[in-house]
Write a protein that holds these residues in place. Structure first.
Motif, PDB file in Angstrom:
ATOM      1  N   ARG A   1      -2.102  -2.900  -5.904  1.00 47.72           N
ATOM      2  CA  ARG A   1      -3.128  -2.383  -4.992  1.00 47.72           C
ATOM      3  C   ARG A   1      -2.609  -2.155  -3.577  1.00 47.72           C
ATOM      4  O   ARG A   1      -3.182  -1.366  -2.828  1.00 47.72           O
ATOM      5  CB  ARG A   1      -4.316  -3.358  -4.953  1.00 47.72           C
ATOM      6  N   TRP A   2      -1.557  -2.866  -3.199  1.00 46.73           N
ATOM      7  CA  TRP A   2      -1.009  -2.726  -1.848  1.00 46.73           C
ATOM      8  C   TRP A   2       0.509  -2.550  -1.922  1.00 46.73           C
ATOM      9  O   TRP A   2       1.147  -2.981  -2.890  1.00 46.73           O
ATOM     10  CB  TRP A   2      -1.339  -3.960  -1.003  1.00 46.73           C
TER      11      TRP A   2
ATOM     12  N   GLU B   1       1.150  -6.042   5.386  1.00 46.57           N
ATOM     13  CA  GLU B   1       0.076  -5.145   4.958  1.00 46.57           C
ATOM     14  C   GLU B   1      -1.208  -5.501   5.702  1.00 46.57           C
ATOM     15  O   GLU B   1      -2.033  -6.275   5.221  1.00 46.57           O
ATOM     16  CB  GLU B   1      -0.127  -5.262   3.451  1.00 46.57           C
TER      17      GLU B   1
ATOM     18  N   SER C   1      -3.945  -4.067   6.126  1.00 46.77           N
ATOM     19  CA  SER C   1      -5.213  -3.729   5.472  1.00 46.77           C
ATOM     20  C   SER C   1      -5.630  -4.771   4.431  1.00 46.77           C
ATOM     21  O   SER C   1      -6.744  -4.718   3.918  1.00 46.77           O
ATOM     22  CB  SER C   1      -5.103  -2.360   4.794  1.00 46.77           C
ATOM     23  N   LEU C   2      -4.753  -5.703   4.131  1.00 47.22           N
ATOM     24  CA  LEU C   2      -5.045  -6.729   3.129  1.00 47.22           C
ATOM     25  C   LEU C   2      -5.876  -7.850   3.755  1.00 47.22           C
ATOM     26  O   LEU C   2      -5.368  -8.663   4.521  1.00 47.22           O
ATOM     27  CB  LEU C   2      -3.740  -7.299   2.565  1.00 47.22           C
TER      28      LEU C   2
END
Length: 466
Positions: free
Chosen positions: A158-159, A301, A303-304
């Protein structure tokens, strides 16, 4: 088909080493001999799955729930994933020494909790930026590598995270595992290593991960060109097992470093069981933590978020299979109706006798001249022995080789090793008794100076290390 001779060899090795080897090690043996024992029909069937998301941020409550699931649940047909976070705290392994592994004075000053878990391994720091995952299952389905791969798969699918698993079964960030090519190296030597295992049984201790059973942290590769985002520990009994580990999302790394650097840790070279710090020597056979550089996932990351990470891991654990029962619950760990008896476990884990009293026996030696920065005319060393977290002996050793045990003279034996006990020792000294003891041992000694020297050393120990 394997030759009968090979089959007999394997059966002999299997019966001898089964209590010591994990399934991964048995797989290496099997690859060499061409035979692998059949797993039971029950183990082959997919287990039902339950996820418990703890609503508590209290370390003792979360550890108590983990222990309750392990002790009270039937895991023969069910796999459980416990997901939890805690307020700032330090958690030591079952066989560790808190005074060596953590900065105990700082923890007390900052009101950061200290806990001891039931599994082995090293010391970790928790806060709300750290996710804790506990995989509880039947012993026949214990597979720590599978659990780690589940987490790596959930995050990398997902990332854009470069995650991998090293040969210590830790999750690392930014591809060090690929650069060292550990997997390929392990594969190319597996047959040679397995043959060594069969011929020389002592090699087991250094070749295969029996630390799972002994509660020992594994050594890191010599290279430090990596970031660790997860440390692992496990507990195994005859029929049950759990594997738990941390995932660093946005931990306060400055607090982590400060809390995990003990004043009793040496910066120099020491023997495996002896450390020296500023004239204070400590000898202990407790399990030592293996330091490693750490990094947060969110730094790679942004956005995590924590919630997204939890949902991704839980979703990967539950999977898409429709033939099994799945449950995903948010729970209060102290709910006695749901978890009867969990409060008693919580009380035990919070007790002084568990946190400090389970510490393996150790000794402290104080070099009086190093502490006072000047020679003393009579006193050479102070030697202290602590067992089950309580004073066993408190010996003052004189230049002439004679010794006085203050534990007996001042009723310290059996008293908890705490600042309060030493403070009481300093405040309630019977000077007449001290003078009598000193005059019998070292008649030429300046008693007042001797008492001052002892008091200064005890104060140094009390203020800096306890």
């Amino acid at each position: 088909m394997a030759f009968p001779f090979k089959r007999r060899i394997f059966c002999s090795v299997h019966k001898t080493l089964m209590p010591l080897l994990c399934r991964k090690s048995l797989k290496l043996v099997s690859d060499t001999l061409g035979y692998y024992p059949m797993i039971s029909t029950e183990a082959q069937h997919a287990a039902n799955k339950i996820v418990y998301r703890s609503l508590s941020n209290n370390i003792f409550e979360n550890l108590a729930l983990e222990e309750w699931i392990y002790e009270c649940c039937d895991l023969s047909q069910t796999d459980v994933l416990l997901v939890w976070r805690s307020n700032p705290c330090v958690v030591i392994g079952k066989h560790q020494n808190p005074w060596i592994e953590a900065n105990v004075p700082l923890l007390e000053e900052k009101a950061i909790q200290l806990a001891r878990r039931s599994s082995g391994g090293g010391t970790v720091y928790h806060d709300m930026g750290n996710l804790n995952l506990s995989f509880l299952t039947d012993r026949s389905r214990y597979d720590r590598r599978k659990n780690l791969e589940l987490v790596v798969r959930a995050l990398t699918s997902r990332w854009k995270l470069d995650l991998s698993i090293n040969d210590r079964d830790d999750i690392i960030l930014d591809g060090m595992h690929k650069r060292l090519n550990i997997t390929e190296r392990h594969s190319s030597h597996s047959r040679a290593i397995t043959k060594q295992l069969i011929i020389f049984l002592p090699v087991v201790a250094s070749t295969f991960p029996i630390q799972d059973f002994l509660g020992l942290p594994r050594a890191f590769p010599s290279s430090t060109d990596f970031w660790m985002i997860s440390g692992t520990a496990a507990k195994l009994t005859r029929n049950k097992s759990y594997h738990h580990f941390t995932v660093l999302h946005s931990v306060d790394r400055s607090k982590l470093s400060a809390c995990l650097v003990s004043p009793l840790k040496s910066s120099g070279e020491d023997t495996p069981h002896t450390q020296e710090t500023n004239g204070v020597f400590i000898e202990s056979r407790s399990t030592k933590s293996v330091p490693a550089p750490v990094q947060n996932l969110q730094s790679s990351e942004p956005s995590l978020t924590m919630d997204l990470m939890v949902d991704a891991i839980v979703g990967e654990f539950l999977g898409k299979e429709c033939s099994i029962a799945k449950t995903d619950l948010c729970v209060n760990p102290m709910n006695e109706k749901m978890f009867p008896g969990v409060s008693a476990i919580d009380d035990r884990l919070q007790s002084w006798d568990w946190i400090y009293g389970k510490t393996p026996k150790f000794s402290i030696k104080i070099d009086v001249s190093s502490i006072l920065h000047k020679g003393d005319n009579c006193i050479k060393n102070i030697e202290i022995v602590v067992e089950k977290g309580r004073w066993v002996s408190f010996n003052v050793i004189f230049i002439n080789g004679k010794t006085i045990d203050f534990c007996d003279s001042f009723k310290l034996k059996g008293v908890k090793m705490k600042r309060e006990s030493l403070r009481s020792f300093l405040e309630h000294q019977d000077f007449a008794l001290v003078k009598k003891l000193f005059s019998n041992t070292c008649p030429d000694m300046d008693v007042e100076r001797g008492v001052e020297s002892i008091g200064h050393c005890v104060s140094h120990l009390m203020c800096n290390y306890l």
